[in-house]
Design a protein around this motif. Structure first.
Motif, short mmCIF file in Angstrom:
data_model
loop_
_atom_site.label_atom_id
_atom_site.label_comp_id
_atom_site.label_asym_id
_atom_site.label_seq_id
_atom_site.Cartn_x
_atom_site.Cartn_y
_atom_site.Cartn_z
N THR A 97 1.22 -1.18 0.05
CA THR A 97 0.08 0.10 0.07
C THR A 97 0.67 0.85 -0.38
O THR A 97 0.79 2.47 -0.63
CB THR A 97 -0.93 0.05 1.25
OG1 THR A 97 -1.69 -1.62 1.68
CG2 THR A 97 -1.44 0.72 1.20
N TYR A 98 1.90 1.00 0.87
CA TYR A 98 3.33 2.14 0.87
C TYR A 98 3.13 2.15 -0.39
O TYR A 98 3.82 3.55 -1.12
CB TYR A 98 3.83 2.02 1.89
CG TYR A 98 4.95 3.19 2.20
CD1 TYR A 98 4.70 4.13 3.51
CD2 TYR A 98 5.99 3.19 1.68
CE1 TYR A 98 5.73 5.11 3.52
CE2 TYR A 98 7.38 4.03 0.99
CZ TYR A 98 7.60 5.72 2.86
OH TYR A 98 7.75 6.13 2.50
N ALA A 99 3.79 1.72 -1.05
CA ALA A 99 4.48 1.90 -2.61
C ALA A 99 3.81 2.47 -3.64
O ALA A 99 4.06 3.34 -4.32
CB ALA A 99 4.91 0.31 -3.06
N ILE A 100 2.67 1.73 -3.37
CA ILE A 100 1.42 2.15 -4.52
C ILE A 100 1.39 3.75 -3.74
O ILE A 100 1.27 4.90 -4.92
CB ILE A 100 0.72 2.11 -4.18
CG1 ILE A 100 0.59 0.23 -4.31
CG2 ILE A 100 -1.06 2.35 -5.18
CD1 ILE A 100 -0.84 -0.59 -4.22
N TYR A 101 0.93 4.69 -2.82
CA TYR A 101 0.49 5.85 -2.34
C TYR A 101 2.10 6.59 -2.55
O TYR A 101 2.36 7.32 -3.66
CB TYR A 101 0.88 5.56 -1.09
CG TYR A 101 0.84 7.43 -0.03
CD1 TYR A 101 -0.06 7.91 -0.48
CD2 TYR A 101 1.35 7.73 -0.18
CE1 TYR A 101 -0.41 9.44 0.15
CE2 TYR A 101 2.06 9.20 0.58
CZ TYR A 101 0.86 9.81 0.90
OH TYR A 101 0.82 11.24 1.10
N THR A 102 3.10 5.99 -2.32
CA THR A 102 4.85 7.17 -2.63
C THR A 102 4.86 6.67 -4.50
O THR A 102 4.97 7.87 -4.46
CB THR A 102 5.59 5.72 -2.21
OG1 THR A 102 5.18 5.99 -0.77
CG2 THR A 102 6.89 6.72 -2.55
N ALA A 103 4.25 5.96 -5.10
CA ALA A 103 4.33 6.33 -5.98
C ALA A 103 3.65 7.39 -6.79
O ALA A 103 4.04 8.39 -7.50
CB ALA A 103 3.80 4.69 -6.37
N LEU A 104 2.34 7.20 -6.41
CA LEU A 104 1.30 8.34 -6.88
C LEU A 104 1.81 9.55 -6.65
O LEU A 104 2.10 10.71 -7.15
CB LEU A 104 -0.19 7.88 -5.97
CG LEU A 104 -1.16 6.55 -6.98
CD1 LEU A 104 -1.90 6.17 -5.75
CD2 LEU A 104 -1.24 6.71 -8.05
N LYS A 240 4.32 -5.70 7.19
CA LYS A 240 3.69 -4.84 6.95
C LYS A 240 5.62 -4.56 5.55
O LYS A 240 6.06 -3.84 6.05
CB LYS A 240 3.51 -3.96 6.76
CG LYS A 240 1.72 -3.88 7.79
CD LYS A 240 1.11 -3.74 6.16
CE LYS A 240 1.21 -2.09 5.09
NZ LYS A 240 -0.63 -2.50 5.03
N LEU A 241 5.53 -5.57 4.68
CA LEU A 241 7.36 -5.21 3.83
C LEU A 241 6.84 -5.77 2.26
O LEU A 241 5.94 -6.59 2.56
CB LEU A 241 7.91 -5.61 4.29
CG LEU A 241 9.50 -5.93 3.60
CD1 LEU A 241 9.86 -4.52 5.07
CD2 LEU A 241 10.38 -6.33 4.88
N GLY A 242 7.27 -4.26 1.75
CA GLY A 242 6.84 -4.47 0.13
C GLY A 242 7.88 -4.04 -0.03
O GLY A 242 8.85 -3.72 -0.04
#
Ligand code: PMP
Ligand code: GLN
Length: 381
Positions: A97-104, A240-242
């Motif tokens: 989720t954090y990866a997606i948020y950061t990309a956006l 919570k790791l990705g």
């Protein structure tokens, strides 16, 4: 008192939190929120414990533990044939989720538009809006939840910056096909845009189907942020790791946002996962393992009046219930939890404006006895 001007005025508590709380209150079998109830690997727990005991307890490097990024680069090469530079193209994140948020957050400016296919995972639209951008909502086709590429094209304007794709798909279990890849190719050839590809269920693909990762296609990867989650691969959603895989120029900007948000991720987990990644079967066997659960659940559900839809991947399968009631899916999901002791997720929660299609999502990533206990209760309906 300072008055608060909300940046997300329409956002409340997520449906996952609500249904898990209701399940706990009513002692219900929880087939709602997507998490496994079977234990994760003891070897991985041991590897992380060893890392803690060997003093790997201080900050990891900002982009992630280098041996982990190297192991991921090798895995990506074996699975998808891509040559990914672990130094400049992979960033370890605290979850998908954090990866997606950061990309956006990396790409969006106020006024930009992003194509979101509905039903959509619940974080996408708030992630877009908190950046002052706008989600352009395009419904998937029913009942198979395939992508309507004509409708996608109609949603594109000169403000479109990106499209979010999610395969295998939450909540429906649909997956991208080769035809989708050609349609995507022709779309991005006509309209320059980024691709945010949510591939957290990459290994949970059934019936011998192929996972069409953006990493397989160099022309698509060069415009993509591809997001993954170890939680879904190793049955440890609570860790919570990705990670995010993106071309060097994108990764450079992504890390500018990341380094002032969380800076770096839990070190011992990264060290332990690096070691555990050597065990290929631990991820290659996942599709078969979850497919057995899906098939067992389908078999059991024959004893109920639900009509299951198809699921080709993910943790999830959806079911229509028009033979049982004409209640809305939210009302029915709440009643099912309270009166029959089974928690599910109403699919309308994955639409910004709700939906009338009266479908519930079931998570089958559960022990056999959990699935059996749930269906025994559902068969009383
Ligand atoms: N995307 C989808 C489609 C998901 O279902 C999930 C749920 N876990 C995530 C992203 C987020 O993964 P994580 O828990 O690693 O943040
Ligand atoms: N991804 C999980 C699901 O779809 C839940 C994640 C969460 O609770 N935010 O059920």
């Amino acid at each position: 008192m300072l008055s608060f001007h909300s940046k997300l005025p329409n956002v409340g508590t997520t449906i996952f939190t609500e249904m898990s709380a209701l399940a706990a209150e009513h002692n219900a079998v929880n087939l709602g929120q997507g998490f496994p109830d079977f234990p994760m690997s003891e070897q991985l727990i041991d590897a992380v414990s060893r890392a803690m005991r060997s003093n790997c307890n201080q900050y990891a490097p900002m982009p992630g533990w280098m041996p982990l990024r190297e192991a991921l680069s090798e895995k990506i090469n074996r699975l998808y044939g891509a040559s990914i530079n672990p130094d400049t193209e992979i960033t370890v994140t605290p979850g998908g989720t954090y990866a997606i948020y950061t990309a956006l957050t990396t790409i969006l400016r106020p006024g930009d538009e992003v194509i979101v296919l509905e039903p959509a995972y619940d974080s996408y639209v708030p992630n877009i809006e908190v950046n002052g951008a706008k989600a352009v909502l395009v419904p998937l086709n029913t009942p198979d939840f395939s992508i309507n590429w004509d409708a996608v094209r109609r949603g594109v304007t000169e403000k479109t910056r990106a499209i979010i794709l999610n395969s295998p798909h939450n909540p429906t279990g649909s997956i991208l096909t080769e035809q989708d890849i050609s349609s995507l190719r022709s779309l991005v050839a006509d309209h320059d845009m980024y691709i945010i590809s949510d591939e957290v269920y990459e290994h949970l693909v059934f019936d011998g189907m192929l996972h069409h990762s953006m990493l397989r296609y160099p022309d698509l990867f060069q415009r993509s942020f591809v997001c993954f989650s170890f939680g879904k691969v190793y049955h440890c959603t609570g860790w919570k790791l990705g990670y995010c895989v993106a071309p060097e120029a994108f990764t450079r900007e992504f890390r500018k946002v990341h380094q002032f948000n969380c800076f770096s991720c839990h070190t011992p987990s990264q060290v332990g996962i690096t070691e555990f990644l050597r065990d290929e079967e631990a991820y290659l066997g996942l599709g078969t393992f979850l497919q057995k659960k899906r098939d067992h659940f389908i078999q059991l559900m024959h004893s109920t009046r639900f009509s299951l839809l198809s699921s080709q991947g993910s943790y999830f399968i959806c079911a229509a219930y028009d033979r049982i009631t004409d209640e809305s899916d939210t009302a029915f999901a709440r009643r099912l939890t309270r009166e029959y002791g089974v928690a599910t997720i109403p699919v309308s929660a994955f639409y910004q404006e709700g939906s009338r299609n009266r479908i519930l999502r079931f998570c089958f990533a559960k022990k056999e006895e959990t699935l059996e206990a749930a269906v025994e209760r559902l068969s009383r309906l």
